[in-house]
Design a protein around this motif. Structure first.
Motif, mmCIF file in Angstrom:
data_model
loop_
_atom_site.group_PDB
_atom_site.id
_atom_site.type_symbol
_atom_site.label_atom_id
_atom_site.label_comp_id
_atom_site.label_asym_id
_atom_site.label_seq_id
_atom_site.Cartn_x
_atom_site.Cartn_y
_atom_site.Cartn_z
ATOM 1 N N TRP A 351 1.102 34.146 44.546
ATOM 2 C CA TRP A 351 1.926 33.024 45.016
ATOM 3 C C TRP A 351 2.988 32.655 43.987
ATOM 4 C CZ3 TRP A 351 1.804 28.065 42.677
ATOM 5 C CH2 TRP A 351 2.604 27.116 43.316
ATOM 6 N N LEU A 352 2.627 32.616 42.702
ATOM 7 C CA LEU A 352 3.600 32.298 41.659
ATOM 8 C C LEU A 352 4.705 33.344 41.595
ATOM 9 C CD1 LEU A 352 1.236 31.066 38.793
ATOM 10 C CD2 LEU A 352 2.792 29.680 40.165
ATOM 11 N N LEU A 353 4.339 34.638 41.698
ATOM 12 C CA LEU A 353 5.329 35.709 41.645
ATOM 13 C C LEU A 353 6.284 35.625 42.835
ATOM 14 C CD1 LEU A 353 6.406 38.327 40.400
ATOM 15 C CD2 LEU A 353 4.693 39.577 41.751
ATOM 16 N N SER A 354 5.745 35.409 44.014
ATOM 17 C CA SER A 354 6.611 35.313 45.193
ATOM 18 C C SER A 354 7.510 34.086 45.125
ATOM 19 C CB SER A 354 5.763 35.276 46.461
ATOM 20 O OG SER A 354 4.899 34.152 46.453
ATOM 21 N N SER A 355 7.046 33.000 44.516
ATOM 22 C CA SER A 355 7.868 31.805 44.369
ATOM 23 C C SER A 355 9.050 32.057 43.447
ATOM 24 C CB SER A 355 7.026 30.643 43.832
ATOM 25 O OG SER A 355 5.958 30.343 44.706
ATOM 26 N N VAL A 356 8.799 32.751 42.330
ATOM 27 C CA VAL A 356 9.875 33.055 41.384
ATOM 28 C C VAL A 356 10.906 33.981 42.023
ATOM 29 C CG1 VAL A 356 10.405 34.180 39.188
ATOM 30 C CG2 VAL A 356 8.444 32.648 39.360
ATOM 31 N N VAL A 357 10.440 34.997 42.741
ATOM 32 C CA VAL A 357 11.355 35.938 43.376
ATOM 33 C C VAL A 357 12.219 35.225 44.412
ATOM 34 C CG1 VAL A 357 11.480 37.957 44.887
ATOM 35 C CG2 VAL A 357 9.910 37.944 42.934
ATOM 36 N N ASN A 358 11.610 34.404 45.231
ATOM 37 C CA ASN A 358 12.365 33.705 46.271
ATOM 38 C C ASN A 358 13.371 32.723 45.681
ATOM 39 O OD1 ASN A 358 12.333 31.000 48.125
ATOM 40 N ND2 ASN A 358 12.438 32.860 49.361
ATOM 41 N N LEU A 407 20.155 25.640 40.405
ATOM 42 C CA LEU A 407 19.108 26.481 39.821
ATOM 43 C C LEU A 407 17.813 25.701 39.633
ATOM 44 C CD1 LEU A 407 18.118 29.100 38.506
ATOM 45 C CD2 LEU A 407 19.133 28.308 36.354
ATOM 46 N N VAL A 408 17.922 24.483 39.114
ATOM 47 C CA VAL A 408 16.724 23.677 38.877
ATOM 48 C C VAL A 408 16.042 23.314 40.190
ATOM 49 C CG1 VAL A 408 15.877 21.488 37.943
ATOM 50 C CG2 VAL A 408 17.615 22.782 36.698
ATOM 51 N N LEU A 409 16.822 22.878 41.163
ATOM 52 C CA LEU A 409 16.234 22.452 42.423
ATOM 53 C C LEU A 409 15.736 23.625 43.256
ATOM 54 C CD1 LEU A 409 18.744 19.618 43.421
ATOM 55 C CD2 LEU A 409 16.463 19.396 42.432
ATOM 56 N N ARG A 410 16.314 24.796 43.069
ATOM 57 C CA ARG A 410 15.779 25.983 43.738
ATOM 58 C C ARG A 410 14.384 26.327 43.207
ATOM 59 N NH1 ARG A 410 16.988 27.947 48.656
ATOM 60 N NH2 ARG A 410 19.207 28.270 48.977
ATOM 61 N N CYS A 411 14.163 26.105 41.922
ATOM 62 C CA CYS A 411 12.849 26.407 41.347
ATOM 63 C C CYS A 411 11.789 25.415 41.821
ATOM 64 C CB CYS A 411 12.936 26.402 39.822
ATOM 65 S SG CYS A 411 13.957 27.733 39.140
ATOM 66 N N THR A 412 12.164 24.153 42.006
ATOM 67 C CA THR A 412 11.212 23.170 42.526
ATOM 68 C C THR A 412 11.100 23.211 44.036
ATOM 69 O OG1 THR A 412 12.941 21.480 42.597
ATOM 70 C CG2 THR A 412 11.623 21.634 40.582
ATOM 71 N N TRP A 413 11.975 23.970 44.674
ATOM 72 C CA TRP A 413 12.025 24.016 46.130
ATOM 73 C C TRP A 413 10.741 24.575 46.729
ATOM 74 C CZ3 TRP A 413 11.995 28.853 48.512
ATOM 75 C CH2 TRP A 413 12.216 28.864 49.896
ATOM 76 N N THR A 414 10.103 25.542 46.067
ATOM 77 C CA THR A 414 8.895 26.160 46.620
ATOM 78 C C THR A 414 7.711 25.202 46.610
ATOM 79 O OG1 THR A 414 8.446 27.077 44.421
ATOM 80 C CG2 THR A 414 9.590 28.485 45.983
ATOM 81 N N TYR A 415 7.823 24.129 45.839
ATOM 82 C CA TYR A 415 6.716 23.161 45.795
ATOM 83 C C TYR A 415 6.458 22.574 47.179
ATOM 84 C CZ TYR A 415 3.883 19.280 44.021
ATOM 85 O OH TYR A 415 2.867 18.393 43.781
#
Length: 477
Positions: A351-358, A407-415
């Motif tokens: 799940w963490l890997l797929s979140s980073v890729v997306n 960039l920052v909000l894209r990383c928190t987006w998967t939450y």
């Protein structure tokens, strides 16, 4: 002096009606002198086709200047509305806080969580409508013809009408939420349960109302575009995939909306039965990941349809971007269906890997494709006069800010897409609101890129038109 009759010019605009003969009016210290009614003047009075009713009507009618003097000034009306809005907001906050404090400490958090799930979707939709009005206002100030971009007719809503609709939504939704909190805390469970049901029914009725009220043409345009998104059987227009991109940022809103409607259908409103693991509408429901993934699948199918129509390979890469959201959603949902140790050791790293890729893929696509800021070339070429490096919104720091914040909000987006992180409702609400802010920040630059393309095409088409001098020279030769 004051009792003598006063003659009024027969061509006075206050005494003429359209299509009538000149009339005469006699003013006295009283209403009408009896001599002028019964004597010779009375005959003239009849010939002038004026009766007492018309005379009294003309004497008592208000002139436009008198009406304008009675009406309050716009500034005074605006201040009065702001005062009423402040009083209403303070009253809702006071009643809501007192209602929450009446609940026992062990049930207070569950009570707030349930109220949040009912009203969170509509509050975020209200926020979206406010931000869309801001977008339209900025487009109008920047000279962007969004009518041409979205293929709108002359009856489209302006930013003022959008804000008017958002104002009513801002009043109605918190009022219903306050009534729900008050009635629930005072033991009126059945009346409390009717509040969100009534609110959702009103919203659905307004959207589907077939008569020419509540901006019928705009509602029809929205529903038609949604239908084209859900069934991409026709060629995809700019407004189709534009709205579909906005819907991907509202996946969490649709998920909460599904759970709210599910509880209404199963009569679980104003109860805590849905917190049980075997509940139909609980966190273990398979409908949650299906609703979360639905906007991305619609956008995925749109990309495939665009590839069928245009044969451009970039549309396949765009479809791949939306498909990377599927592992994020379903790997997170597996936490409720597997053993905890297996989730921690096997599925959580995936799940963490797929979140980073997306997140990184989506950020790259925003900058290079949607905004056309690949390699920051448009920023570093700010001083050059070229149509492809035209920065619509002025200063360079605006573009640096939007790239960094995206960039920052894209990383928190998967939450917000992860079902196993949904229980801290305040954190989820904050991140969902930030995602909506990011999306409407994205709108500014996506529309700018599309407008620059339209202007570039218009300039190219104008350059193809032969000049009049060239025609004259050719004819003389």
């Amino acid at each position: 002096m004051f009792g003598s009759p006063t003659a009024i010019p027969s061509n006075s605009p206050h005494l003429r009606r359209s299509g009538s003969r000149p009339i005469f009016t006699i003013y006295t210290s009283n209403l009408v002198d009896p001599y002028f009614v019964s004597g010779e003047a009375g005959n003239n009075f009849e010939e002038g086709s004026v009766n007492l009713g018309e005379l009294f009507e003309m004497k008592t009618a208000n002139s436009p200047m008198q009406v304008a003097a009675i009406m309050p000034s716009p500034i005074l009306l605006w201040r009065f509305k702001v005062l009423l809005f402040i009083v209403w907001g303070f009253g809702c906050c006071k009643i809501g806080w007192d209602s929450v404090m009446r609940m026992s400490v062990d049930l207070r958090d569950l009570f707030l969580y349930e109220a949040f799930l009912y009203y969170n979707p509509l509050l975020l939709v209200t926020m979206m409508v406010w931000l869309w009005g801001v977008n339209l206002w900025v487009f109008a100030q920047s000279g962007v013809s969004y009518m041409k971009i979205f293929d709108l007719d002359q009856n489209h809503l302006t930013h003022r009408e959008i804000w008017k609709s958002a104002t009513w939504m801002t009043i109605i939704v918190p009022t219903s939420m306050t009534a729900y909190l008050y009635l629930y805390s005072h033991g009126e469970v059945s009346l409390a349960a009717s509040q969100p049901v009534l609110l959702y029914a009103i919203v659905a009725m307004v959207l589907l109302f077939p008569f020419d009220i509540f901006y019928l043409s705009s509602r029809y345009y929205l529903l038609r575009t949604l239908w084209r998104i859900f069934l991409p059987l026709q060629p995809i227009s700019f407004s189709d995939f534009f709205l579909a991109d906005i819907l991907t940022s509202m996946a969490k809103v649709f998920s909460d909306l599904e759970r709210s409607v599910c509880r209404m259908v199963h009569r679980q409103v104003a109860t805590i039965a849905w917190f049980e693991a075997d509940s139909v509408c609980g966190s273990h429901s398979i409908a949650i990941p299906l609703v979360l993934v639905f906007p991305y699948m619609c956008r995925f199918l749109q990309c495939l349809r665009q590839y069928k129509d245009t044969k451009e390979k970039t549309t396949l890469l765009n479809a791949l971007k939306y498909s990377t959201a599927v592992p994020v959603i379903f790997l997170s949902a597996l936490k409720y269906h597997v053993l905890p140790d297996r989730w921690t050791n096997n599925f959580r790293p995936l799940w963490l890997l797929s979140s980073v890729v997306n997140s990184l893929y989506s950020f790259y696509w925003d900058v290079t494709r949607d905004w056309d800021l690949s390699g920051f070339t448009r920023i570093f070429k700010f001083s050059k006069q070229h149509i492809c490096s035209n920065l619509l919104y002025g200063r360079q720091w605006v573009y640096f800010w939007v790239i960094g914040s995206n960039l920052v909000l894209r990383c928190t987006w998967t939450y917000k897409l992860s079902a196993h992180l949904r229980h801290n409702y305040l954190t989820v609400f904050t991140i969902t609101a930030l995602e909506i802010l990011r999306r409407f920040q994205w709108i500014f630059f996506r529309v700018e890129n599309e407008w620059n393309k339209i202007k570039s095409g218009m300039q190219v088409s104008m350059s193809d038109i032969p000049k009049e001098e060239d025609k004259l020279l050719g004819s003389s030769n």
